[in-house]
Write an enzyme that holds these catalytic residues in place. Structure first.
Site, PDB file in Angstrom:
ATOM      1  N   TRP A  31       7.331 -39.351  51.119  1.00 48.79           N
ATOM      2  CA  TRP A  31       7.505 -38.791  52.463  1.00 48.79           C
ATOM      3  C   TRP A  31       6.661 -37.521  52.553  1.00 48.79           C
ATOM      4  O   TRP A  31       6.346 -36.901  51.521  1.00 48.79           O
ATOM      5  CB  TRP A  31       8.987 -38.491  52.752  1.00 48.79           C
ATOM      6  CG  TRP A  31       9.634 -37.512  51.818  1.00 48.79           C
ATOM      7  CD1 TRP A  31      10.330 -37.805  50.680  1.00 48.79           C
ATOM      8  CD2 TRP A  31       9.641 -36.068  51.930  1.00 48.79           C
ATOM      9  NE1 TRP A  31      10.766 -36.653  50.070  1.00 48.79           N
ATOM     10  CE2 TRP A  31      10.359 -35.572  50.819  1.00 48.79           C
ATOM     11  CE3 TRP A  31       9.113 -35.155  52.837  1.00 48.79           C
ATOM     12  CZ2 TRP A  31      10.574 -34.206  50.594  1.00 48.79           C
ATOM     13  CZ3 TRP A  31       9.318 -33.788  52.614  1.00 48.79           C
ATOM     14  CH2 TRP A  31      10.041 -33.334  51.520  1.00 48.79           C
ATOM     15  N   GLU A  74      12.242 -22.388  47.318  1.00 50.26           N
ATOM     16  CA  GLU A  74      11.226 -23.451  47.225  1.00 50.26           C
ATOM     17  C   GLU A  74       9.819 -22.880  47.395  1.00 50.26           C
ATOM     18  O   GLU A  74       8.880 -23.330  46.736  1.00 50.26           O
ATOM     19  CB  GLU A  74      11.470 -24.517  48.302  1.00 50.26           C
ATOM     20  CG  GLU A  74      12.776 -25.302  48.153  1.00 50.26           C
ATOM     21  CD  GLU A  74      12.729 -26.353  47.061  1.00 50.26           C
ATOM     22  OE1 GLU A  74      11.661 -26.570  46.455  1.00 50.26           O
ATOM     23  OE2 GLU A  74      13.787 -26.964  46.796  1.00 50.26           O
ATOM     24  N   GLU A 112       7.064 -30.939  44.797  1.00 45.32           N
ATOM     25  CA  GLU A 112       7.913 -29.814  45.196  1.00 45.32           C
ATOM     26  C   GLU A 112       7.321 -29.048  46.383  1.00 45.32           C
ATOM     27  O   GLU A 112       8.051 -28.496  47.196  1.00 45.32           O
ATOM     28  CB  GLU A 112       8.099 -28.848  44.011  1.00 45.32           C
ATOM     29  CG  GLU A 112       9.031 -29.354  42.927  1.00 45.32           C
ATOM     30  CD  GLU A 112      10.501 -29.226  43.310  1.00 45.32           C
ATOM     31  OE1 GLU A 112      10.820 -28.463  44.235  1.00 45.32           O
ATOM     32  OE2 GLU A 112      11.331 -29.895  42.675  1.00 45.32           O
ATOM     33  N   HIS A 115       8.737 -29.430  49.766  1.00 45.89           N
ATOM     34  CA  HIS A 115      10.083 -28.939  50.102  1.00 45.89           C
ATOM     35  C   HIS A 115      10.028 -27.645  50.910  1.00 45.89           C
ATOM     36  O   HIS A 115      10.633 -27.525  51.975  1.00 45.89           O
ATOM     37  CB  HIS A 115      10.922 -28.719  48.832  1.00 45.89           C
ATOM     38  CG  HIS A 115      11.091 -29.958  48.017  1.00 45.89           C
ATOM     39  ND1 HIS A 115      11.676 -29.964  46.776  1.00 45.89           N
ATOM     40  CD2 HIS A 115      10.741 -31.252  48.274  1.00 45.89           C
ATOM     41  CE1 HIS A 115      11.694 -31.195  46.300  1.00 45.89           C
ATOM     42  NE2 HIS A 115      11.115 -31.991  47.186  1.00 45.89           N
ATOM     43  N   GLU A 165      17.268 -28.537  38.417  1.00 46.03           N
ATOM     44  CA  GLU A 165      17.021 -29.676  39.313  1.00 46.03           C
ATOM     45  C   GLU A 165      18.351 -30.254  39.776  1.00 46.03           C
ATOM     46  O   GLU A 165      18.514 -30.619  40.936  1.00 46.03           O
ATOM     47  CB  GLU A 165      16.176 -30.760  38.625  1.00 46.03           C
ATOM     48  CG  GLU A 165      14.750 -30.334  38.289  1.00 46.03           C
ATOM     49  CD  GLU A 165      13.821 -30.242  39.502  1.00 46.03           C
ATOM     50  OE1 GLU A 165      14.261 -30.444  40.652  1.00 46.03           O
ATOM     51  OE2 GLU A 165      12.637 -29.945  39.289  1.00 46.03           O
ATOM     52  N   THR A 168      19.871 -27.734  42.263  1.00 42.66           N
ATOM     53  CA  THR A 168      19.248 -27.748  43.603  1.00 42.66           C
ATOM     54  C   THR A 168      19.565 -29.051  44.336  1.00 42.66           C
ATOM     55  O   THR A 168      19.711 -29.046  45.557  1.00 42.66           O
ATOM     56  CB  THR A 168      17.708 -27.568  43.559  1.00 42.66           C
ATOM     57  OG1 THR A 168      17.166 -28.430  42.583  1.00 42.66           O
ATOM     58  CG2 THR A 168      17.313 -26.153  43.261  1.00 42.66           C
ATOM     59  N   ASP A 197      14.620 -35.968  46.004  1.00 45.74           N
ATOM     60  CA  ASP A 197      13.502 -35.605  45.104  1.00 45.74           C
ATOM     61  C   ASP A 197      14.025 -34.849  43.880  1.00 45.74           C
ATOM     62  O   ASP A 197      13.612 -35.110  42.745  1.00 45.74           O
ATOM     63  CB  ASP A 197      12.520 -34.655  45.817  1.00 45.74           C
ATOM     64  CG  ASP A 197      11.424 -35.388  46.571  1.00 45.74           C
ATOM     65  OD1 ASP A 197      11.459 -36.624  46.638  1.00 45.74           O
ATOM     66  OD2 ASP A 197      10.522 -34.690  47.100  1.00 45.74           O
ATOM     67  N   GLU A 198      14.894 -33.891  44.126  1.00 45.86           N
ATOM     68  CA  GLU A 198      15.407 -33.056  43.021  1.00 45.86           C
ATOM     69  C   GLU A 198      16.131 -33.942  42.000  1.00 45.86           C
ATOM     70  O   GLU A 198      16.051 -33.716  40.802  1.00 45.86           O
ATOM     71  CB  GLU A 198      16.369 -31.966  43.521  1.00 45.86           C
ATOM     72  CG  GLU A 198      15.908 -31.161  44.734  1.00 45.86           C
ATOM     73  CD  GLU A 198      14.729 -30.235  44.502  1.00 45.86           C
ATOM     74  OE1 GLU A 198      14.000 -30.417  43.517  1.00 45.86           O
ATOM     75  OE2 GLU A 198      14.529 -29.326  45.339  1.00 45.86           O
ATOM     76  N   HIS A 201      13.653 -35.589  39.834  1.00 48.51           N
ATOM     77  CA  HIS A 201      13.124 -34.629  38.853  1.00 48.51           C
ATOM     78  C   HIS A 201      14.150 -34.350  37.754  1.00 48.51           C
ATOM     79  O   HIS A 201      13.796 -34.212  36.589  1.00 48.51           O
ATOM     80  CB  HIS A 201      12.729 -33.320  39.550  1.00 48.51           C
ATOM     81  CG  HIS A 201      11.628 -33.493  40.550  1.00 48.51           C
ATOM     82  ND1 HIS A 201      11.387 -32.585  41.562  1.00 48.51           N
ATOM     83  CD2 HIS A 201      10.696 -34.467  40.702  1.00 48.51           C
ATOM     84  CE1 HIS A 201      10.354 -33.009  42.284  1.00 48.51           C
ATOM     85  NE2 HIS A 201       9.924 -34.150  41.782  1.00 48.51           N
TER      86      HIS A 201
HETATM   87 FE   LIG Z   1      13.184 -29.305  42.078  1.00 45.71          FE
HETATM   88 FE   LIG Z   2      12.516 -28.391  45.397  1.00 44.46          FE
END
Ligand SMILES: [Fe+2]
Ligand SMILES: [Fe+2]
Length: 332
Positions: A31, A74, A112, A115, A165, A168, A197-198, A201
């Protein structure tokens, strides 16, 4: 880091290629911030912005303090890339090195980067915040850096990133749930997509640590105990907005009160990681390793007791002005 430890990361390169890089998403499948924002090139732009601002109007100020804090965190991404590039045995020697570690660091950074970009643009369009003072906070923060106390050791930093990660992902997830409760499903979607996403990760960093627990159990458990003794501080712990020297502390209090990231979450993350790496069941450790194992396992009930006591102690909260929202008052 001693040469024999650096050798461990060299020997893990093939494994990392197969097991870590799979957690990156090809750019074409990712995205982008624009997918969640009004399109300035379209005729409907003004209308979409008006709708975004109407939704944002229904959200309270304290929520915006929390959202701004996570956006600023971020946006200090250059600092985090520097941290990863300082790691002994893993650093990107050329800037475009093809070791799996260097590929991971660059691609992680690139993921990242979306974000802060998305949250920044959303907050700008919302009209609810003082962008200039937020931008000033970001400039101060990147200029100041951070100190996770990882001493250039990948063992320590990967404990830190595993923890962060997950933390968050929890906090963006909760920020999304709150947005939904305030009736803004589009903002909830923004927070949710970042949280996912986090999570990806987190999967990569916890897997690297899992492998280290397998190859070098003593080294891994000592690193975990070391980081937990130092306490995992949030990446933006050195933030300053140009007027409130305790801005980070104040922001954290708001986040805790809103239930976005709490002391309980901190203990939950630790408990999860200890379970994930099967720390309690580790055998064959050195005496020092056993002491570290014992410390980490005992820390969880200790933190739980502290949480309970903090809950009982809850005093009447202060109300203070936040520069990020034009000095409007928010309860801590
Ligand atoms: Fe992250
Ligand atoms: Fe992030």
């Amino acid at each position: 880091m001693p040469p024999e430890k650096i050798e461990i990361f060299k020997s893990m390169e093939d494994w990392a290629k197969k097991n870590v890089l799979v957690h990156l998403k090809p750019v074409e499948n990712c995205w982008q911030p624009q997918d969640f924002l009004p399109d300035a090139a379209s005729d409907g732009f003004e209308e979409q912005v008006r709708e975004l601002r109407e939704r944002a109007r229904e959200i309270p100020d304290d929520y915006f303090v929390a959202l701004v804090g996570s956006m600023i965190t971020e946006e200090a991404l250059p600092t985090y890339q520097v941290m990863l590039n300082n790691l002994d045995g893993l650093r990107d020697e050329t800037g475009s090195s093809l070791t799996p570690w260097a590929i991971w660091t660059r691609a992680w950074t690139a993921e990242e980067n979306r974000h802060g970009d998305l949250l920044n643009k959303y907050l700008y369009l919302s009209g609810r915040v003082d962008m200039k003072r937020i931008e000033k906070t970001i400039q101060y923060l990147i200029g100041t850096g951070m100190d996770p106390r990882a001493e250039n050791s990948p063992y320590l930093l990967f404990i830190y990133t595993s923890f962060q990660e997950r933390a968050t992902s929890i906090s963006h997830g909760n920020t999304g749930r709150l947005a939904k409760a305030h009736g803004d499903t589009k903002l909830a979607q923004i927070c949710g997509i970042i949280a996912s996403d986090e999570k990806r990760h987190e999967a990569a960093y916890t897997k690297i640590m899992e492998k280290l627990f397998e190859i070098d159990p003593d080294g891994a458990v000592l690193a975990l105990a070391d980081m937990m003794r130092k306490r995992i501080t949030m990446p933006a712990h050195l933030m300053y907005d140009g007027c409130d020297v305790n801005i980070f502390f104040h922001y954290s209090a708001v986040v805790q009160r809103l239930g976005i990231y709490t002391a309980k979450d901190y203990s939950d993350v630790l408990e999860f990681l200890v379970g994930r790496w099967k720390v309690e069941k580790m055998t064959g450790l050195s005496a020092e390793g056993r002491r570290a194992q014992d410390y980490v396992c005992r820390l969880i009930p200790k933190l739980r007791r502290l949480e309970e006591r903090a809950g009982e102690r809850a005093e009447e909260a202060l109300t203070i002005p936040f520069s990020w929202i034009s000095d409007r008052l928010v309860k801590l």
